[in-house]
Design a protein around this motif. Structure first.
Motif, PDB file in Angstrom:
ATOM      1  N   GLU A   1      -7.027  -6.794  10.670  1.00  0.00           N
ATOM      2  CA  GLU A   1      -6.789  -6.306  12.032  1.00  0.00           C
ATOM      3  C   GLU A   1      -5.646  -7.035  12.716  1.00  0.00           C
ATOM      4  OE1 GLU A   1      -7.086  -3.881  15.111  1.00  0.00           O
ATOM      5  OE2 GLU A   1      -8.670  -3.748  13.599  1.00  0.00           O
ATOM      6  N   HIS A   2      -5.445  -8.312  12.401  1.00  0.00           N
ATOM      7  CA  HIS A   2      -4.397  -9.107  13.045  1.00  0.00           C
ATOM      8  C   HIS A   2      -3.009  -8.805  12.474  1.00  0.00           C
ATOM      9  CE1 HIS A   2      -7.370 -11.411  15.232  1.00  0.00           C
ATOM     10  NE2 HIS A   2      -8.014 -11.637  14.119  1.00  0.00           N
ATOM     11  N   TRP A   3      -2.961  -8.155  11.334  1.00  0.00           N
ATOM     12  CA  TRP A   3      -1.692  -7.801  10.704  1.00  0.00           C
ATOM     13  C   TRP A   3      -1.688  -6.299  10.381  1.00  0.00           C
ATOM     14  CZ3 TRP A   3       2.213 -11.226  10.534  1.00  0.00           C
ATOM     15  CH2 TRP A   3       1.897 -12.572  10.749  1.00  0.00           C
ATOM     16  N   LYS A   4      -2.157  -5.518  11.325  1.00  0.00           N
ATOM     17  CA  LYS A   4      -2.375  -4.098  11.098  1.00  0.00           C
ATOM     18  C   LYS A   4      -1.077  -3.353  10.787  1.00  0.00           C
ATOM     19  CE  LYS A   4      -4.723  -0.107  13.180  1.00  0.00           C
ATOM     20  NZ  LYS A   4      -5.533   0.362  14.338  1.00  0.00           N
ATOM     21  N   SER A   5      -0.028  -3.645  11.500  1.00  0.00           N
ATOM     22  CA  SER A   5       1.230  -2.935  11.281  1.00  0.00           C
ATOM     23  C   SER A   5       1.771  -3.201   9.878  1.00  0.00           C
ATOM     24  CB  SER A   5       2.267  -3.362  12.330  1.00  0.00           C
ATOM     25  OG  SER A   5       3.478  -2.655  12.155  1.00  0.00           O
ATOM     26  N   ALA A   6       1.811  -4.465   9.483  1.00  0.00           N
ATOM     27  CA  ALA A   6       2.287  -4.809   8.139  1.00  0.00           C
ATOM     28  C   ALA A   6       1.376  -4.221   7.070  1.00  0.00           C
ATOM     29  CB  ALA A   6       2.369  -6.329   7.985  1.00  0.00           C
ATOM     30  N   ALA A   7       0.073  -4.247   7.333  1.00  0.00           N
ATOM     31  CA  ALA A   7      -0.886  -3.716   6.364  1.00  0.00           C
ATOM     32  C   ALA A   7      -0.642  -2.236   6.114  1.00  0.00           C
ATOM     33  CB  ALA A   7      -2.309  -3.944   6.862  1.00  0.00           C
ATOM     34  N   PHE A   8      -0.445  -1.465   7.182  1.00  0.00           N
ATOM     35  CA  PHE A   8      -0.301  -0.023   7.002  1.00  0.00           C
ATOM     36  C   PHE A   8       1.050   0.360   6.399  1.00  0.00           C
ATOM     37  CE2 PHE A   8      -4.244   0.488   9.175  1.00  0.00           C
ATOM     38  CZ  PHE A   8      -4.712   1.729   8.764  1.00  0.00           C
ATOM     39  N   LEU A   9       2.040  -0.476   6.557  1.00  0.00           N
ATOM     40  CA  LEU A   9       3.296  -0.228   5.842  1.00  0.00           C
ATOM     41  C   LEU A   9       3.065  -0.306   4.331  1.00  0.00           C
ATOM     42  CD1 LEU A   9       5.834  -2.220   8.047  1.00  0.00           C
ATOM     43  CD2 LEU A   9       5.784   0.268   7.729  1.00  0.00           C
ATOM     44  N   GLN A  10       2.257  -1.271   3.891  1.00  0.00           N
ATOM     45  CA  GLN A  10       1.948  -1.406   2.471  1.00  0.00           C
ATOM     46  C   GLN A  10       0.965  -0.328   2.019  1.00  0.00           C
ATOM     47  OE1 GLN A  10       3.185  -3.499  -0.025  1.00  0.00           O
ATOM     48  NE2 GLN A  10       2.011  -2.008  -1.210  1.00  0.00           N
ATOM     49  N   ILE A  11      -0.048  -0.063   2.827  1.00  0.00           N
ATOM     50  CA  ILE A  11      -1.064   0.932   2.459  1.00  0.00           C
ATOM     51  C   ILE A  11      -0.435   2.307   2.296  1.00  0.00           C
ATOM     52  CG2 ILE A  11      -3.090   2.163   3.339  1.00  0.00           C
ATOM     53  CD1 ILE A  11      -3.981  -0.555   4.554  1.00  0.00           C
ATOM     54  N   TYR A  12       0.547   2.610   3.117  1.00  0.00           N
ATOM     55  CA  TYR A  12       1.245   3.894   2.994  1.00  0.00           C
ATOM     56  C   TYR A  12       1.859   4.030   1.598  1.00  0.00           C
ATOM     57  CZ  TYR A  12       4.384   7.782   4.175  1.00  0.00           C
ATOM     58  OH  TYR A  12       5.044   8.992   4.208  1.00  0.00           O
ATOM     59  N   LYS A  13       2.453   2.950   1.097  1.00  0.00           N
ATOM     60  CA  LYS A  13       3.050   2.984  -0.245  1.00  0.00           C
ATOM     61  C   LYS A  13       1.980   3.181  -1.310  1.00  0.00           C
ATOM     62  CE  LYS A  13       6.791  -0.108   1.209  1.00  0.00           C
ATOM     63  NZ  LYS A  13       7.392  -1.463   1.059  1.00  0.00           N
ATOM     64  N   TRP A  14       0.847   2.501  -1.150  1.00  0.00           N
ATOM     65  CA  TRP A  14      -0.252   2.689  -2.094  1.00  0.00           C
ATOM     66  C   TRP A  14      -0.739   4.143  -2.067  1.00  0.00           C
ATOM     67  CZ3 TRP A  14      -3.584  -2.097  -0.309  1.00  0.00           C
ATOM     68  CH2 TRP A  14      -3.035  -3.255  -0.846  1.00  0.00           C
ATOM     69  N   ALA A  15      -0.898   4.689  -0.853  1.00  0.00           N
ATOM     70  CA  ALA A  15      -1.425   6.045  -0.729  1.00  0.00           C
ATOM     71  C   ALA A  15      -0.486   7.082  -1.340  1.00  0.00           C
ATOM     72  CB  ALA A  15      -1.677   6.376   0.749  1.00  0.00           C
ATOM     73  N   ARG A  16       0.818   6.808  -1.284  1.00  0.00           N
ATOM     74  CA  ARG A  16       1.784   7.701  -1.916  1.00  0.00           C
ATOM     75  C   ARG A  16       1.614   7.717  -3.439  1.00  0.00           C
ATOM     76  NH1 ARG A  16       4.244  11.838   0.606  1.00  0.00           N
ATOM     77  NH2 ARG A  16       5.122  11.227   2.599  1.00  0.00           N
ATOM     78  N   ARG A  17       1.272   6.559  -3.992  1.00  0.00           N
ATOM     79  CA  ARG A  17       1.127   6.473  -5.450  1.00  0.00           C
ATOM     80  C   ARG A  17      -0.271   6.887  -5.922  1.00  0.00           C
ATOM     81  NH1 ARG A  17       2.217   1.294  -9.549  1.00  0.00           N
ATOM     82  NH2 ARG A  17       1.098   2.222 -11.321  1.00  0.00           N
ATOM     83  N   TYR A  18      -1.307   6.432  -5.182  1.00  0.00           N
ATOM     84  CA  TYR A  18      -2.690   6.661  -5.615  1.00  0.00           C
ATOM     85  C   TYR A  18      -3.345   7.728  -4.743  1.00  0.00           C
ATOM     86  CZ  TYR A  18      -1.994   2.299  -8.167  1.00  0.00           C
ATOM     87  OH  TYR A  18      -1.510   1.319  -8.997  1.00  0.00           O
ATOM     88  N   ARG A  19      -3.430   8.933  -5.269  1.00  0.00           N
ATOM     89  CA  ARG A  19      -4.002  10.032  -4.484  1.00  0.00           C
ATOM     90  C   ARG A  19      -5.508   9.903  -4.308  1.00  0.00           C
ATOM     91  NH1 ARG A  19      -0.674  14.510  -7.853  1.00  0.00           N
ATOM     92  NH2 ARG A  19      -1.336  13.026  -9.462  1.00  0.00           N
ATOM     93  N   GLY A  20      -6.137   9.023  -5.106  1.00  0.00           N
ATOM     94  CA  GLY A  20      -7.569   8.804  -4.961  1.00  0.00           C
ATOM     95  C   GLY A  20      -7.922   7.712  -3.972  1.00  0.00           C
TER      96      GLY A  20
END
Length: 309
Positions: free
Chosen positions: A167-186
């Motif tokens: 929660e304290h690094w939410k912006s940085a986390a979602f920048l990375q999670i977006y990349k994961w979500a692009r690769r891993y559709r599951g």
């Protein structure tokens, strides 16, 4: 589940701080705080502790504390009793009370997170997030989904391979999670505090496990009996529980790794069937979900793959 595990992201300047990581997890949006505050949450914690690697649980906090406290395996029972004790002296839910016990207070790989809501004071769902290690037996997660669906009322939920974030690094986390979500559709991505306002009226997504509660009230009527009787092409099962249905897409979670040409066909079949009941106006996730206005495209990625290509 995954040919290669998804590595956690940590701060470069402080590797002890986890920004985000992938895990096995459930996010369930609960209804009727009276049931959960009067023993339901404590029973669910019991079920979680019976199936999780509790030796890894080191820290806990509640909304009544201003910091994280250390806990030992021997001390967990007292926390469980404290979670249940409110109902002994009060007759209403603790509005926005929260309880967490985790292995990592940033982004847990093992954790139980619960938030109670008095629905007379806010038109939103209560929450529970259960997290297990990425390489853990997924059948333990499946059994926990059944526990929730039989314990008390809920609107909906999603479970499988999930992204957990700090929660304290939410912006940085979602920048990375977006990349994961692009690769891993599951990969399932949730922003529970925001989605809790929408979950009573629609599904927050679909995944290996999709929980559809008897209390869900979408604008498009949902026939749960028809869902139970539907004939699926793939390896999909619908399990009846006391308070709704648990839809399982395949025997185990899959990553749906685009780089490995993996397509989660069972996930896609479930997503297509349930698509009329997906949240139509989800809150925008942070990071590049927000920058590209891609949240709805992500939630519907297996229904309209061209929008997420």
């Amino acid at each position: 589940m995954l040919r290669y595990p998804i590595c956690a992201m940590v701060l470069q300047d402080d590797p002890e701080v986890t920004v985000c990581q992938a895990a096995l997890g459930l996010t369930v949006y609960l209804r009727d705080g009276n049931v959960w505050s009067r023993g339901g949450a404590a029973q669910l914690l019991d079920a979680f502790l019976a199936r999780a690697p509790i030796a890894r649980l080191e820290r806990y906090t509640t909304s009544l504390l201003n910091d994280w406290r250390v806990v030992s395996a021997a001390g967990i029972k007292s926390l469980r009793d404290a979670l249940a004790s409110w109902s002994w002296v009060h007759d209403r839910p603790r509005h926005f009370f929260s309880f967490q016990i985790v292995d990592d207070y940033g982004a847990p790989a093992v954790g139980f997170s619960y938030q109670e809501i008095d629905e007379h004071r806010a038109a939103r769902a209560a929450l529970v997030e259960l997290t297990l290690p990425q390489d853990y037996d997924p059948m333990e997660l499946f059994q926990l989904a059944l526990e929730i669906a039989n314990l008390g009322p809920f609107y909906c939920g999603v479970g499988g391979l999930v992204a957990r974030w700090n929660e304290h690094w939410k912006s940085a986390a979602f920048l990375q999670i977006y990349k994961w979500a692009r690769r891993y559709r599951g990969l399932d991505v949730q922003d529970p505090q925001e989605m809790a306002w929408h979950a009573p009226r629609g599904l927050p997504g679909t995944s290996w496990l999709t929980l559809v509660g008897n209390e869900l009230t979408p604008e498009v009527p949902l026939d749960l009996e028809r869902l139970a009787q539907h004939t699926w092409r793939g390896d999909v099962g619908v399990i009846q529980a006391a308070h709704g249905k648990v839809v399982r897409a395949g025997p185990t979670p899959v990553g749906g790794d685009v780089n490995a040409l993996e397509y989660p066909s069972d996930y896609a079949e479930v997503a297509r069937y349930l698509s009329p009941w997906l949240v139509a106006d989800p809150p925008q996730y942070w990071g590049d979900f927000w920058n590209n206005e891609d949240t709805l495209a992500y939630i519907r990625r297996l229904v309209e793959p061209e929008g997420w290509a």
